[in-house]
Design an enzyme around this catalytic site. Structure first.
Site, short mmCIF file in Angstrom:
data_model
loop_
_atom_site.label_atom_id
_atom_site.label_comp_id
_atom_site.label_asym_id
_atom_site.label_seq_id
_atom_site.Cartn_x
_atom_site.Cartn_y
_atom_site.Cartn_z
N HIS A 18 100.63 -21.29 28.18
CA HIS A 18 100.83 -21.35 26.80
C HIS A 18 100.08 -20.41 25.68
O HIS A 18 100.67 -20.09 24.72
CB HIS A 18 101.05 -22.67 26.43
CG HIS A 18 102.22 -23.39 27.37
ND1 HIS A 18 101.98 -24.97 27.19
CD2 HIS A 18 103.21 -23.20 27.64
CE1 HIS A 18 103.14 -25.15 28.06
NE2 HIS A 18 103.78 -24.08 28.27
N HIS A 41 112.87 -21.11 33.63
CA HIS A 41 112.61 -22.60 34.42
C HIS A 41 112.08 -23.37 33.03
O HIS A 41 110.89 -23.44 32.86
CB HIS A 41 111.57 -22.58 35.44
CG HIS A 41 112.02 -21.62 36.64
ND1 HIS A 41 112.01 -20.51 36.90
CD2 HIS A 41 112.73 -22.27 37.82
CE1 HIS A 41 112.26 -20.00 37.90
NE2 HIS A 41 112.99 -21.01 38.78
N SER A 99 107.07 -24.89 26.83
CA SER A 99 107.51 -23.33 26.60
C SER A 99 108.45 -23.18 25.73
O SER A 99 108.56 -22.57 24.74
CB SER A 99 107.61 -22.42 27.74
OG SER A 99 108.16 -23.06 28.61
N GLU A 117 117.82 -23.97 32.72
CA GLU A 117 117.23 -25.15 33.38
C GLU A 117 118.23 -25.86 34.46
O GLU A 117 119.33 -26.18 33.70
CB GLU A 117 116.75 -26.23 32.66
CG GLU A 117 116.20 -27.68 32.91
CD GLU A 117 115.16 -27.35 34.08
OE1 GLU A 117 115.43 -27.62 35.44
OE2 GLU A 117 113.98 -26.47 33.90
N ASP A 142 120.56 -21.69 37.33
CA ASP A 142 119.49 -20.94 38.13
C ASP A 142 119.03 -20.08 37.36
O ASP A 142 119.75 -18.95 37.01
CB ASP A 142 119.95 -20.70 39.77
CG ASP A 142 118.69 -20.09 40.15
OD1 ASP A 142 118.36 -18.91 40.02
OD2 ASP A 142 118.29 -20.98 41.08
N GLY A 143 117.78 -19.86 37.09
CA GLY A 143 116.94 -19.06 36.12
C GLY A 143 117.00 -17.73 36.70
O GLY A 143 117.07 -16.68 36.37
N ASP A 163 108.62 -19.13 35.38
CA ASP A 163 107.47 -20.03 35.53
C ASP A 163 108.42 -21.36 36.35
O ASP A 163 108.37 -22.09 35.95
CB ASP A 163 107.18 -20.72 34.21
CG ASP A 163 106.18 -22.11 34.16
OD1 ASP A 163 105.37 -22.04 35.15
OD2 ASP A 163 106.06 -22.92 33.39
#
Length: 280
Positions: A18, A41, A99, A117, A142-143, A163
């Site tokens: 972060h 994610h 995030s 997400e 799905d990212g 991430d």
């Protein structure tokens, strides 16, 4: 290891990730043109540190709390502390920003965030949290797969944060490489930040070799270790690979990383490294 992030929120890995995220977003804001932020994610956005899950591991005590209580922090870490306190100014800290929250806090009116997400409950939490903010778009998908549809962004500038929870463990590195190869083919000048765990040194070496030969013009790696890399069963450190990083971010990280190693290392074992894998 439980891969749901509510068990690990605010740990040393979050502090590194972060801090870097905010540094990149701040760099993007130096120009008035809008930018897009894409989180592959995203998680649930905000995490309760007084929850049973967080108290069970207590990882935030050796992470964010050590930084909040520190003095004489370098500028990048001061920005991180200010953002965490904007989410929760209370003492003790009971809320930790993920995030997506940090991105919302950093974005200007002309900027945009796309949050991917896959888990239904966490996607629902994101929608509830950002309801009414037109800048924040939530996709339950799905990212990795979303990158092919969402890149390049209309704004032509921005950041992609990758991430993953690493549920696939070492196989996750291959998923990251495939996703990055496709993403760079669509947006070669885009900025990408990729978080990865460090248990044993050998586990991330194939990723670093691949990054040296990838299509990005430059790749900078920032790593933080809180203990010796002597066990494959626990998280001993982590890294963030920055593809096409913003100008002078390496200088800011050069000051911040040793401070994090000193604050977050166990029994004096903290260490850090900042390495250019390739440079323009």
């Amino acid at each position: 290891m439980n891969y749901r992030h509510r068990f690990h929120a605010g740990n040393f890995a979050d502090v590194l990730k972060h801090t870097i995220l905010l540094g990149v977003l701040d760099a993007l804001k130096r120009k008035p043109a809008p930018f897009a932020y894409l989180d592959t994610h995203a998680g649930s956005g905000v995490y309760a540190l007084d929850s049973e899950a967080a108290r069970k591991t207590g990882e935030f005590r050796a992470g964010v709390l050590r930084v909040l209580d520190a003095s004489d922090l370098p500028p990048l870490l001061r920005s991180y502390v200010e953002a965490v306190r904007a989410c929760d100014a209370g003492k003790p800290l009971t809320r930790y920003p993920g995030s997506p929250w940090l991105a919302q806090h950093a974005l200007r009116a002309q900027d945009r965030a796309v949050l991917c997400e896959l888990l239904p409950d966490e996607a629902t939490a994101l929608r509830g949290q950002f309801h009414g903010d037109a800048r924040m778009q939530v996709h339950q998908r799905d990212g990795y797969e979303a990158l092919s549809a969402l890149l390049p962004p209309a704004e032509k500038r921005g950041l992609v944060l990758i991430d993953p929870p690493f549920e696939a463990q070492e196989a996750e590195f291959k998923l990251i490489q495939r996703a990055l190869a496709m993403a760079l083919s669509r947006w070669p000048g885009g900025m990408f930040a990729v978080w990865y765990p460090i248990k044993l040194q050998r586990t991330r070496e194939p990723l670093l070799r691949w990054l040296r030969g990838c299509a990005a013009q430059s790749v900078l790696v920032a790593e933080l270790a809180v203990r010796a890399e002597n066990s494959p069963l626990r998280l001993n450190g982590c890294g963030v690979a920055l593809l096409n990083p913003p100008w002078k971010l390496d200088q800011a990280l050069f000051a911040a990383l040793p401070a994090l190693a000193r604050l977050l290392g166990e029994n004096g074992q903290g260490d850090s490294r900042l390495l250019w894998l390739k440079r323009e």
